[in-house]
Design a protein around this motif. Structure first.
Motif, PDB file in Angstrom:
ATOM      1  N   THR A 235      40.008   2.161  52.565  1.00 52.97           N
ATOM      2  CA  THR A 235      38.872   2.074  51.189  1.00 52.97           C
ATOM      3  C   THR A 235      37.476   1.510  51.414  1.00 52.97           C
ATOM      4  O   THR A 235      37.433   0.341  52.036  1.00 52.97           O
ATOM      5  CB  THR A 235      39.618   1.324  49.957  1.00 52.97           C
ATOM      6  OG1 THR A 235      40.781   1.727  49.667  1.00 52.97           O
ATOM      7  CG2 THR A 235      38.665   1.387  48.964  1.00 52.97           C
ATOM      8  N   VAL A 236      36.707   2.388  51.278  1.00 50.96           N
ATOM      9  CA  VAL A 236      35.250   2.080  51.583  1.00 50.96           C
ATOM     10  C   VAL A 236      34.331   2.543  50.316  1.00 50.96           C
ATOM     11  O   VAL A 236      34.450   3.566  49.910  1.00 50.96           O
ATOM     12  CB  VAL A 236      34.665   2.693  52.989  1.00 50.96           C
ATOM     13  CG1 VAL A 236      33.153   2.582  53.310  1.00 50.96           C
ATOM     14  CG2 VAL A 236      35.438   2.716  54.180  1.00 50.96           C
ATOM     15  N   ALA A 237      33.747   1.418  50.052  1.00 58.10           N
ATOM     16  CA  ALA A 237      32.752   1.605  48.731  1.00 58.10           C
ATOM     17  C   ALA A 237      33.629   1.898  47.647  1.00 58.10           C
ATOM     18  O   ALA A 237      33.322   2.849  46.736  1.00 58.10           O
ATOM     19  CB  ALA A 237      31.640   2.639  49.157  1.00 58.10           C
ATOM     20  N   GLY A 238      34.761   1.491  47.498  1.00 63.62           N
ATOM     21  CA  GLY A 238      35.670   1.954  46.222  1.00 63.62           C
ATOM     22  C   GLY A 238      36.321   3.089  46.561  1.00 63.62           C
ATOM     23  O   GLY A 238      36.998   3.558  45.681  1.00 63.62           O
ATOM     24  N   LEU A 239      35.986   3.997  47.539  1.00 64.87           N
ATOM     25  CA  LEU A 239      36.723   5.382  47.741  1.00 64.87           C
ATOM     26  C   LEU A 239      37.748   5.302  48.849  1.00 64.87           C
ATOM     27  O   LEU A 239      37.582   4.696  49.814  1.00 64.87           O
ATOM     28  CB  LEU A 239      35.599   6.249  48.250  1.00 64.87           C
ATOM     29  CG  LEU A 239      34.638   6.478  47.079  1.00 64.87           C
ATOM     30  CD1 LEU A 239      33.264   7.472  47.519  1.00 64.87           C
ATOM     31  CD2 LEU A 239      35.239   6.995  45.629  1.00 64.87           C
ATOM     32  N   GLY A 240      38.729   5.835  48.405  1.00 67.56           N
ATOM     33  CA  GLY A 240      39.790   6.080  49.550  1.00 67.56           C
ATOM     34  C   GLY A 240      39.766   7.008  50.586  1.00 67.56           C
ATOM     35  O   GLY A 240      38.867   8.198  50.331  1.00 67.56           O
ATOM     36  N   GLY A 241      39.797   6.822  51.765  1.00 65.87           N
ATOM     37  CA  GLY A 241      39.578   7.784  52.903  1.00 65.87           C
ATOM     38  C   GLY A 241      40.538   7.747  53.814  1.00 65.87           C
ATOM     39  O   GLY A 241      41.419   6.961  53.991  1.00 65.87           O
ATOM     40  N   THR A 242      40.550   8.691  54.759  1.00 64.61           N
ATOM     41  CA  THR A 242      41.387   8.791  55.861  1.00 64.61           C
ATOM     42  C   THR A 242      40.752   8.258  57.203  1.00 64.61           C
ATOM     43  O   THR A 242      39.481   8.775  57.396  1.00 64.61           O
ATOM     44  CB  THR A 242      42.174  10.100  56.128  1.00 64.61           C
ATOM     45  OG1 THR A 242      42.686  10.512  54.852  1.00 64.61           O
ATOM     46  CG2 THR A 242      42.997  10.440  57.249  1.00 64.61           C
ATOM     47  N   VAL A 243      41.435   7.555  58.164  1.00 66.30           N
ATOM     48  CA  VAL A 243      40.865   6.973  59.261  1.00 66.30           C
ATOM     49  C   VAL A 243      41.041   8.224  60.304  1.00 66.30           C
ATOM     50  O   VAL A 243      42.378   8.831  60.556  1.00 66.30           O
ATOM     51  CB  VAL A 243      41.432   5.926  59.783  1.00 66.30           C
ATOM     52  CG1 VAL A 243      41.037   5.474  61.305  1.00 66.30           C
ATOM     53  CG2 VAL A 243      41.202   4.751  58.701  1.00 66.30           C
ATOM     54  N   TYR A 244      39.943   8.759  61.127  1.00 70.84           N
ATOM     55  CA  TYR A 244      40.125   9.793  62.085  1.00 70.84           C
ATOM     56  C   TYR A 244      39.560   9.219  63.383  1.00 70.84           C
ATOM     57  O   TYR A 244      38.842   8.261  63.308  1.00 70.84           O
ATOM     58  CB  TYR A 244      39.114  10.997  61.805  1.00 70.84           C
ATOM     59  CG  TYR A 244      39.595  11.907  60.561  1.00 70.84           C
ATOM     60  CD1 TYR A 244      39.759  13.181  60.874  1.00 70.84           C
ATOM     61  CD2 TYR A 244      39.575  11.688  59.088  1.00 70.84           C
ATOM     62  CE1 TYR A 244      40.242  14.333  59.867  1.00 70.84           C
ATOM     63  CE2 TYR A 244      39.968  12.475  58.312  1.00 70.84           C
ATOM     64  CZ  TYR A 244      40.362  13.667  58.801  1.00 70.84           C
ATOM     65  OH  TYR A 244      40.610  14.714  57.621  1.00 70.84           O
ATOM     66  N   VAL A 245      40.270   9.939  64.388  1.00 67.65           N
ATOM     67  CA  VAL A 245      39.736   9.303  65.610  1.00 67.65           C
ATOM     68  C   VAL A 245      38.990  10.469  66.418  1.00 67.65           C
ATOM     69  O   VAL A 245      39.668  11.628  66.449  1.00 67.65           O
ATOM     70  CB  VAL A 245      40.999   8.914  66.744  1.00 67.65           C
ATOM     71  CG1 VAL A 245      40.495   8.807  67.981  1.00 67.65           C
ATOM     72  CG2 VAL A 245      41.907   7.726  65.896  1.00 67.65           C
TER      73      VAL A 245
END
Length: 234
Positions: free
Chosen positions: A117-127
């Protein structure tokens, strides 16, 4: 100074500006010299305003195809076209696309099973695995999200980043353009790029229109090419 805002307010590549995009965000990370920075970005349609708390009297203002540098000198608001600012800075101008300039070629961009979660938004970690300018293989974590507010912010902020890069004569490597196309195709927003870039806050409410007007009573410096022939032109 204004050069620091131009260099560090917006990092990354470019995506087309969405006509309906609007909001306010605070960004943070490291500039191309490894120094920490923070910046605020306000955007609506084809207008964008970027500033840094380290330079409260200076900001960049993009209005359509024009970009202005606004500063306060001895109590007077002074406006200069950013193209002139870049010509004056020459090779001393740090790149506004520092976070991705080492991405010479993308080897792979793979989602993981991790979320963040970044800036209150859910995201997926990519490589992201890529080759740098020396053809050395490197990896970096990206946090990407399909949240419309984030993809609109990415589009708006990175459009200005590409415009500033063009004005300063910076060429993005093929890998950076490739990553831009992938984000655009999948409508993804960039929330974090390693420790070089991070969205700290994001508000999708449109700023007041007055935030994108040139300051009233300001002194606008004319095109400097006629005053300083050695400045060069486009």
């Amino acid at each position: 100074m204004m050069l620091r805002i131009a260099a560090t307010a917006l990092l990354s590549l470019t995506l087309p500006l969405l006509a309906h995009a609007a909001g306010t965000a605070r960004l943070a990370g490291l500039d191309d010299r490894g120094q920490p920075f923070s910046a605020s970005v306000e955007y609506a349609g084809n207008n964008l305003r970027a500033a840094s708390p380290q330079s409260p009297n200076n900001y960049l203002l993009a209005r359509g195809d024009k970009i202005y540098a606004v500063s306060r000198v001895n109590g007077q608001q002074v406006v200069m076209e950013a193209a002139d600012l870049m010509r004056m800075a020459g090779g001393l101008m740090p790149s506004p696309t520092a976070a991705l300039e080492q991405v010479s070629a993308i080897v792979s961009l793979q989602p993981t099973t991790r979320s963040e979660t970044v800036a209150g938004l859910g995201g997926t970690v990519y490589v992201l695995t890529y080759e740098d300018g020396r053809r050395q293989r490197r990896t970096e974590e990206l946090v990407l999200t399909s949240a419309p507010a984030a993809s609109e912010l990415t589009a708006a902020a990175l459009k200005l980043g590409r415009s500033l890069a063009s004005l300063s004569g910076t060429l993005l490597p093929p890998g950076a353009d490739d990553l831009a196309r992938r984000l655009q195709a999948d409508r993804l927003g960039l929330l974090r790029f390693g420790d070089r870039f991070r969205v700290e806050t994001l508000d999708d409410r449109a700023p007041q229109a007055a935030r994108f007007e040139l300051p009233g009573g300001s002194f606008q410096i004319p095109d400097l090419r006629g005053l300083l022939p050695g400045l060069g032109g486009r």
